[in-house]
Design a protein around this motif. Structure first.
Motif, mmCIF file in Angstrom:
data_model
loop_
_atom_site.group_PDB
_atom_site.id
_atom_site.type_symbol
_atom_site.label_atom_id
_atom_site.label_comp_id
_atom_site.label_asym_id
_atom_site.label_seq_id
_atom_site.Cartn_x
_atom_site.Cartn_y
_atom_site.Cartn_z
ATOM 1 N N ALA A 1 4.157 -1.978 -16.363
ATOM 2 C CA ALA A 1 3.492 -2.179 -15.072
ATOM 3 C C ALA A 1 3.810 -3.577 -14.570
ATOM 4 C CB ALA A 1 1.994 -2.002 -15.231
ATOM 5 N N LEU A 2 4.196 -3.666 -13.318
ATOM 6 C CA LEU A 2 4.421 -4.966 -12.708
ATOM 7 C C LEU A 2 3.085 -5.544 -12.265
ATOM 8 C CD1 LEU A 2 7.478 -3.998 -10.481
ATOM 9 C CD2 LEU A 2 7.525 -5.261 -12.632
ATOM 10 N N PRO A 3 2.926 -6.867 -12.336
ATOM 11 C CA PRO A 3 1.639 -7.438 -11.905
ATOM 12 C C PRO A 3 1.383 -7.139 -10.437
ATOM 13 C CG PRO A 3 3.252 -9.161 -12.371
ATOM 14 C CD PRO A 3 3.885 -7.861 -12.738
ATOM 15 N N ARG A 4 0.182 -6.738 -10.125
ATOM 16 C CA ARG A 4 -0.201 -6.377 -8.752
ATOM 17 C C ARG A 4 -0.708 -7.613 -8.027
ATOM 18 N NH1 ARG A 4 0.358 -2.525 -4.940
ATOM 19 N NH2 ARG A 4 -1.506 -2.337 -3.714
ATOM 20 N N GLN A 5 -0.123 -7.880 -6.878
ATOM 21 C CA GLN A 5 -0.583 -8.995 -6.059
ATOM 22 C C GLN A 5 -1.689 -8.486 -5.148
ATOM 23 O OE1 GLN A 5 2.710 -10.646 -3.963
ATOM 24 N NE2 GLN A 5 3.924 -10.942 -5.803
ATOM 25 N N ARG A 6 -2.615 -9.334 -4.833
ATOM 26 C CA ARG A 6 -3.708 -8.968 -3.942
ATOM 27 C C ARG A 6 -3.446 -9.541 -2.553
ATOM 28 N NH1 ARG A 6 -5.561 -4.856 -6.417
ATOM 29 N NH2 ARG A 6 -6.222 -5.290 -8.505
ATOM 30 N N GLY A 7 -3.764 -8.750 -1.550
ATOM 31 C CA GLY A 7 -3.627 -9.219 -0.176
ATOM 32 C C GLY A 7 -2.219 -9.053 0.349
ATOM 33 N N PRO A 8 -2.046 -9.209 1.664
ATOM 34 C CA PRO A 8 -0.726 -9.020 2.274
ATOM 35 C C PRO A 8 0.229 -10.146 1.892
ATOM 36 C CG PRO A 8 -2.300 -9.821 3.879
ATOM 37 C CD PRO A 8 -3.077 -9.564 2.614
ATOM 38 N N LEU A 9 1.493 -9.810 1.833
ATOM 39 C CA LEU A 9 2.522 -10.821 1.606
ATOM 40 C C LEU A 9 2.787 -11.566 2.909
ATOM 41 C CD1 LEU A 9 5.018 -8.698 -0.517
ATOM 42 C CD2 LEU A 9 3.315 -10.326 -1.333
ATOM 43 N N THR A 10 3.415 -12.690 2.805
ATOM 44 C CA THR A 10 3.647 -13.497 4.008
ATOM 45 C C THR A 10 4.551 -12.793 5.009
ATOM 46 O OG1 THR A 10 5.459 -14.624 2.877
ATOM 47 C CG2 THR A 10 3.299 -15.672 2.809
ATOM 48 N N VAL B 1 -2.799 7.389 -5.110
ATOM 49 C CA VAL B 1 -1.429 7.908 -5.056
ATOM 50 C C VAL B 1 -0.702 7.258 -3.892
ATOM 51 C CG1 VAL B 1 -0.004 9.973 -4.706
ATOM 52 C CG2 VAL B 1 -2.119 10.122 -6.031
ATOM 53 N N HIS B 2 0.526 6.805 -4.154
ATOM 54 C CA HIS B 2 1.404 6.289 -3.103
ATOM 55 C C HIS B 2 2.267 7.461 -2.635
ATOM 56 C CE1 HIS B 2 4.102 2.747 -1.683
ATOM 57 N NE2 HIS B 2 4.175 3.766 -0.849
ATOM 58 N N PHE B 3 2.064 7.895 -1.400
ATOM 59 C CA PHE B 3 2.826 9.007 -0.829
ATOM 60 C C PHE B 3 4.070 8.449 -0.145
ATOM 61 C CE2 PHE B 3 -1.512 10.458 -1.192
ATOM 62 C CZ PHE B 3 -1.375 11.752 -1.658
ATOM 63 N N PHE B 4 5.224 8.996 -0.463
ATOM 64 C CA PHE B 4 6.488 8.535 0.099
ATOM 65 C C PHE B 4 6.833 9.339 1.346
ATOM 66 C CE2 PHE B 4 8.975 6.224 -3.381
ATOM 67 C CZ PHE B 4 7.841 5.793 -4.028
ATOM 68 N N ASP B 5 7.368 8.655 2.353
ATOM 69 C CA ASP B 5 7.980 9.363 3.471
ATOM 70 C C ASP B 5 9.497 9.299 3.277
ATOM 71 O OD1 ASP B 5 8.743 6.788 4.337
ATOM 72 O OD2 ASP B 5 7.284 6.747 5.951
ATOM 73 N N ARG B 6 10.219 10.057 4.083
ATOM 74 C CA ARG B 6 11.678 10.123 3.910
ATOM 75 C C ARG B 6 12.329 8.771 4.180
ATOM 76 N NH1 ARG B 6 15.890 13.902 2.856
ATOM 77 N NH2 ARG B 6 17.647 12.484 2.668
ATOM 78 N N ALA B 7 11.765 7.988 5.084
ATOM 79 C CA ALA B 7 12.338 6.673 5.377
ATOM 80 C C ALA B 7 12.310 5.773 4.142
ATOM 81 C CB ALA B 7 11.597 6.015 6.535
ATOM 82 N N LEU B 8 11.244 5.837 3.342
ATOM 83 C CA LEU B 8 11.174 5.028 2.125
ATOM 84 C C LEU B 8 12.187 5.518 1.099
ATOM 85 C CD1 LEU B 8 9.989 2.787 0.417
ATOM 86 C CD2 LEU B 8 8.099 4.328 -0.197
ATOM 87 N N PRO C 1 2.346 -5.115 -1.011
ATOM 88 C CA PRO C 1 2.897 -5.327 -2.349
ATOM 89 C C PRO C 1 3.343 -4.048 -3.052
ATOM 90 C CG PRO C 1 0.869 -6.555 -2.084
ATOM 91 C CD PRO C 1 1.031 -5.693 -0.868
ATOM 92 N N ALA C 2 2.681 -2.923 -2.829
ATOM 93 C CA ALA C 2 3.059 -1.695 -3.532
ATOM 94 C C ALA C 2 4.506 -1.327 -3.249
ATOM 95 C CB ALA C 2 2.127 -0.556 -3.142
ATOM 96 N N THR C 3 4.916 -1.353 -2.002
ATOM 97 C CA THR C 3 6.300 -1.015 -1.670
ATOM 98 C C THR C 3 7.252 -2.060 -2.236
ATOM 99 O OG1 THR C 3 5.664 0.224 0.295
ATOM 100 C CG2 THR C 3 7.915 -0.594 0.223
ATOM 101 N N GLU C 4 6.865 -3.325 -2.200
ATOM 102 C CA GLU C 4 7.720 -4.371 -2.766
ATOM 103 C C GLU C 4 7.881 -4.186 -4.270
ATOM 104 O OE1 GLU C 4 9.633 -6.519 -0.948
ATOM 105 O OE2 GLU C 4 8.838 -5.161 0.576
ATOM 106 N N GLU C 5 6.833 -3.774 -4.956
ATOM 107 C CA GLU C 5 6.916 -3.508 -6.393
ATOM 108 C C GLU C 5 7.857 -2.335 -6.666
ATOM 109 O OE1 GLU C 5 2.942 -3.064 -7.935
ATOM 110 O OE2 GLU C 5 2.338 -4.956 -7.032
ATOM 111 N N ILE C 6 7.798 -1.308 -5.842
ATOM 112 C CA ILE C 6 8.688 -0.157 -6.004
ATOM 113 C C ILE C 6 10.130 -0.584 -5.772
ATOM 114 C CG2 ILE C 6 9.342 2.081 -5.014
ATOM 115 C CD1 ILE C 6 6.262 2.438 -4.472
ATOM 116 N N ARG C 7 10.360 -1.374 -4.741
ATOM 117 C CA ARG C 7 11.724 -1.873 -4.493
ATOM 118 C C ARG C 7 12.226 -2.695 -5.675
ATOM 119 N NH1 ARG C 7 13.088 -1.195 0.970
ATOM 120 N NH2 ARG C 7 11.282 -0.847 2.303
ATOM 121 N N ALA C 8 11.348 -3.520 -6.258
ATOM 122 C CA ALA C 8 11.732 -4.330 -7.419
ATOM 123 C C ALA C 8 12.084 -3.438 -8.609
ATOM 124 C CB ALA C 8 10.608 -5.296 -7.780
ATOM 125 N N LEU C 9 11.313 -2.383 -8.817
ATOM 126 C CA LEU C 9 11.581 -1.455 -9.908
ATOM 127 C C LEU C 9 12.933 -0.773 -9.728
ATOM 128 C CD1 LEU C 9 10.728 0.098 -12.455
ATOM 129 C CD2 LEU C 9 9.621 1.734 -10.937
#
Length: 130
Positions: free
Chosen positions: A19-28, A85-92, A33-41
């Protein structure tokens, strides 16, 4: 012992996902953060996969009956019964496949609801940069 062809394409022993550490609050930059964590993975899978290797994953998608119900947490994440649950759309899916060959997006259902999922199969080019 003979390995499955997908495992043979790995550049190293099978990955142990953590599990990647979860950041709280919006990024700058305004991205959740959830999508950024998925991109990092996905970036880490890309880093360790051999050229021509295959990455297969499954996700629930925005056509699922639970999408947009329950407690909204932003970034297409919805919680029901204490389970988010994080639901994905086709764009993601397409964004995560940038630089890969998107081999297949296979829709399927499971369970009584039923849950609607995609099995995404994408591979790295055999000759990067060509």
């Amino acid at each position: 012992m003979k390995l499955h062809p997908i495992l043979q394409s790995l550049a190293c022993p099978p990955l142990q996902l953590i599990a990647l550490p979860r950041q709280r609050g919006p990024l700058t930059d305004g991205k959740d953060p959830a999508t950024e964590e998925i991109r990092a993975l996905v970036g880490e899978v890309r880093r360790v996969l051999r050229p021509g290797g295959t990455f297969v994953y499954t996700v629930r998608h925005t056509g699922d009956a639970h999408y947009d119900t329950g407690v909204a947490h932003g970034d297409s994440i919805f919680e029901q019964g204490g389970f988010a649950v994080h639901f994905f759309d086709r764009a993601l899916v397409d964004a995560l496949a940038a630089g890969w060959t998107l081999d297949e997006v296979h829709a399927f259902e499971e369970g009584e609801l039923p849950r609607r999922l995609w099995r995404i199969t994408q591979s790295l080019p055999r000759h990067p940069g060509r």
